[in-house]
Design a protein around this motif. Structure first.
Motif, PDB file in Angstrom:
ATOM      1  N   VAL A 262      15.215  -6.069   6.292  1.00 33.80           N
ATOM      2  CA  VAL A 262      15.168  -5.265   5.066  1.00 33.80           C
ATOM      3  C   VAL A 262      15.113  -6.171   3.840  1.00 33.80           C
ATOM      4  O   VAL A 262      14.289  -5.979   2.934  1.00 33.80           O
ATOM      5  N   ASP A 263      15.982  -7.168   3.797  1.00 29.81           N
ATOM      6  CA  ASP A 263      16.009  -8.087   2.656  1.00 29.81           C
ATOM      7  C   ASP A 263      14.671  -8.797   2.493  1.00 29.81           C
ATOM      8  O   ASP A 263      14.160  -8.943   1.371  1.00 29.81           O
ATOM      9  N   ALA A 264      14.087  -9.237   3.602  1.00 25.66           N
ATOM     10  CA  ALA A 264      12.813  -9.952   3.542  1.00 25.66           C
ATOM     11  C   ALA A 264      11.687  -9.030   3.082  1.00 25.66           C
ATOM     12  O   ALA A 264      10.832  -9.421   2.286  1.00 25.66           O
ATOM     13  N   ALA A 265      11.677  -7.803   3.555  1.00 23.47           N
ATOM     14  CA  ALA A 265      10.613  -6.871   3.211  1.00 23.47           C
ATOM     15  C   ALA A 265      10.597  -6.527   1.737  1.00 23.47           C
ATOM     16  O   ALA A 265       9.521  -6.376   1.128  1.00 23.47           O
ATOM     17  N   PHE A 266      11.770  -6.431   1.123  1.00 27.04           N
ATOM     18  CA  PHE A 266      11.829  -6.025  -0.282  1.00 27.04           C
ATOM     19  C   PHE A 266      11.895  -7.208  -1.245  1.00 27.04           C
ATOM     20  O   PHE A 266      11.837  -7.012  -2.456  1.00 27.04           O
ATOM     21  N   ALA A 267      12.011  -8.415  -0.709  1.00 25.91           N
ATOM     22  CA  ALA A 267      11.994  -9.591  -1.580  1.00 25.91           C
ATOM     23  C   ALA A 267      10.635  -9.731  -2.250  1.00 25.91           C
ATOM     24  O   ALA A 267      10.531 -10.278  -3.349  1.00 25.91           O
ATOM     25  N   GLN A 268       9.603  -9.226  -1.578  1.00 24.29           N
ATOM     26  CA  GLN A 268       8.243  -9.222  -2.129  1.00 24.29           C
ATOM     27  C   GLN A 268       7.638  -7.845  -1.873  1.00 24.29           C
ATOM     28  O   GLN A 268       6.687  -7.700  -1.128  1.00 24.29           O
ATOM     29  N   ARG A 269       8.218  -6.841  -2.521  1.00 23.30           N
ATOM     30  CA  ARG A 269       7.922  -5.455  -2.169  1.00 23.30           C
ATOM     31  C   ARG A 269       6.485  -5.051  -2.456  1.00 23.30           C
ATOM     32  O   ARG A 269       6.020  -4.047  -1.916  1.00 23.30           O
ATOM     33  N   ARG A 270       5.763  -5.761  -3.312  1.00 26.94           N
ATOM     34  CA  ARG A 270       4.376  -5.388  -3.597  1.00 26.94           C
ATOM     35  C   ARG A 270       3.414  -5.914  -2.548  1.00 26.94           C
ATOM     36  O   ARG A 270       2.243  -5.554  -2.545  1.00 26.94           O
ATOM     37  N   LYS A 271       3.896  -6.777  -1.668  1.00 24.83           N
ATOM     38  CA  LYS A 271       3.035  -7.323  -0.627  1.00 24.83           C
ATOM     39  C   LYS A 271       3.087  -6.440   0.621  1.00 24.83           C
ATOM     40  O   LYS A 271       4.034  -5.675   0.830  1.00 24.83           O
ATOM     41  N   THR A 272       2.063  -6.573   1.460  1.00 25.23           N
ATOM     42  CA  THR A 272       2.100  -5.885   2.739  1.00 25.23           C
ATOM     43  C   THR A 272       3.203  -6.490   3.586  1.00 25.23           C
ATOM     44  O   THR A 272       3.646  -7.634   3.360  1.00 25.23           O
ATOM     45  N   LEU A 273       3.639  -5.758   4.595  1.00 27.55           N
ATOM     46  CA  LEU A 273       4.700  -6.278   5.450  1.00 27.55           C
ATOM     47  C   LEU A 273       4.260  -7.541   6.186  1.00 27.55           C
ATOM     48  O   LEU A 273       5.070  -8.442   6.426  1.00 27.55           O
ATOM     49  N   ARG A 274       2.991  -7.635   6.524  1.00 26.26           N
ATOM     50  CA  ARG A 274       2.493  -8.845   7.186  1.00 26.26           C
ATOM     51  C   ARG A 274       2.764 -10.071   6.323  1.00 26.26           C
ATOM     52  O   ARG A 274       3.188 -11.119   6.828  1.00 26.26           O
ATOM     53  N   ALA A 275       2.523  -9.928   5.014  1.00 29.28           N
ATOM     54  CA  ALA A 275       2.743 -11.048   4.102  1.00 29.28           C
ATOM     55  C   ALA A 275       4.216 -11.197   3.733  1.00 29.28           C
ATOM     56  O   ALA A 275       4.754 -12.309   3.690  1.00 29.28           O
ATOM     57  N   ALA A 276       4.894 -10.082   3.473  1.00 34.14           N
ATOM     58  CA  ALA A 276       6.289 -10.134   3.025  1.00 34.14           C
ATOM     59  C   ALA A 276       7.208 -10.691   4.098  1.00 34.14           C
ATOM     60  O   ALA A 276       8.208 -11.351   3.785  1.00 34.14           O
TER      61      ALA A 276
END
Length: 333
Positions: A262-276
């Motif tokens: 969860v923390d990793a996914a929202f650290a770069q929330r504008r990116k796709t999950l593949r990138a985030a």
């Protein structure tokens, strides 16, 4: 004490603290509310009654209150609950609270003690758990709520609090983690934080607090609170958030592992999950492999996922680590 459910009748409730009471008490103690501790004291009795009603406090509840301040909400809770345990970090406020309870609700201090638990250490860790029916209906623990791991007396069944706005989410999540006996929660927080906690997947403000709170409970907005019921009046509106305990998602991944995703996914929330999730997974291709194994679109963004999907990603990462060369099937397994 009644053994049945429901609120105590209004006639049994003592006078709550009004604006003049709160200010006089603060003056007597030499207390000036500080922004550093997020102190804004509720001065409106009707707001206290509304919070207690919204919390659904029953006469068999053991309620824990974090940050009781001068005791406005404490008195309202004592009018409805079996027992109230207040956790206060400020030594001046902690020293004054039993006296406020004694003046307005003396029967809450009857029993083997004066209402302040003598076994509680500064971090609450040595407070003994016991279920003596002769316990006083009020107990005080002077401690940092973020360090509490035990509370005196029977396990708490409800958390009702006007949380300091600067630490509201960490305190809420810590209490839910440490006390699985908590069935219901009603907290007053900054309106913006209330919106985030209660946001659904896909919403503009859905984020880390929204997902992590749902690991423990269902979450909903329970109302709004204006500025003028506080002293001093805050610069922001407030909101009530209600949580009802549920079982965490069914997964072989740990809570810590899920929260890391969860923390990793929202650290770069504008990116796709593949990138985030590339940094978390080790690379973008491995993140995509894990996501497909979990049945999640690698092109999706973090705000679109439920807590169950995050749990599936964490579990898939564990499976991938155990068998990194295995290709995911068509069903994402």
């Amino acid at each position: 004490m009644s053994d049945g459910g429901g609120e105590r009748p209004a006639a049994s409730q003592p006078g709550l603290l009004g604006p003049a009471d709160v200010r006089a008490l603060a003056e007597r103690l030499g207390v000036r509310p500080t922004k550093q501790l997020g102190q804004n004291f509720v001065i409106d009795p009707n707001t206290i009654r509304r919070i207690v009603r919204a919390a659904g406090v029953r006469s068999d509840d053991v309620v824990v209150e974090v940050g009781p301040g001068l005791g406005s909400l404490t008195l309202g809770l004592l009018g409805a609950a079996r027992r109230v345990v207040a956790v206060e970090i400020d030594p001046v406020l902690a020293g004054a609270l039993p006296q406020t309870v004694a003046e307005r609700f003396p029967e809450a201090l009857s029993g083997p003690g004066d209402g302040a638990d003598p076994a509680a250490s500064p971090d609450g860790s040595s407070a003994a758990a016991y279920g003596d029916p002769a316990l006083p209906r009020f107990a005080l623990v002077q401690a940092d709520a973020m360090r509490i791991t035990e509370l005196p007396g029977p396990p708490p069944t409800a958390l009702v609090a006007n949380l300091p706005y600067n630490v509201a989410v960490p305190v809420l999540l810590h209490m839910l983690e440490q006390f699985p006996s908590l069935e219901r929660v009603l907290v007053m927080v900054q309106a913006e934080v209330a919106d985030r906690l209660a946001a659904e997947p896909g919403g503009r403000v859905y984020g880390v607090p929204s997902v992590k709170a749902r690991w423990y409970a269902s979450v909903r907005r329970a109302g709004s609170i204006g500025k003028n019921v506080f002293w001093p009046a805050p610069h922001v509106e407030s909101g009530l958030v209600a949580l009802e305990r549920r079982q965490p998602p069914t997964t072989r991944a740990s809570r810590k592992e899920v929260f890391a995703v969860v923390d990793a996914a929202f650290a770069q929330r504008r990116k796709t999950l593949r990138a985030a999730l590339a940094g978390w997974a080790g690379s973008a291709p491995r993140a995509e492999q894990i996501l497909r194994r979990a049945g999640v679109d690698p092109a999706a963004r973090g705000e679109a996922l439920t807590v169950d999907q995050y749990a599936a990603i964490a579990e898939a990462a564990n499976a991938d680590a155990a068998d990194p060369g295995r290709e995911p099937g068509l069903d994402g397994s």
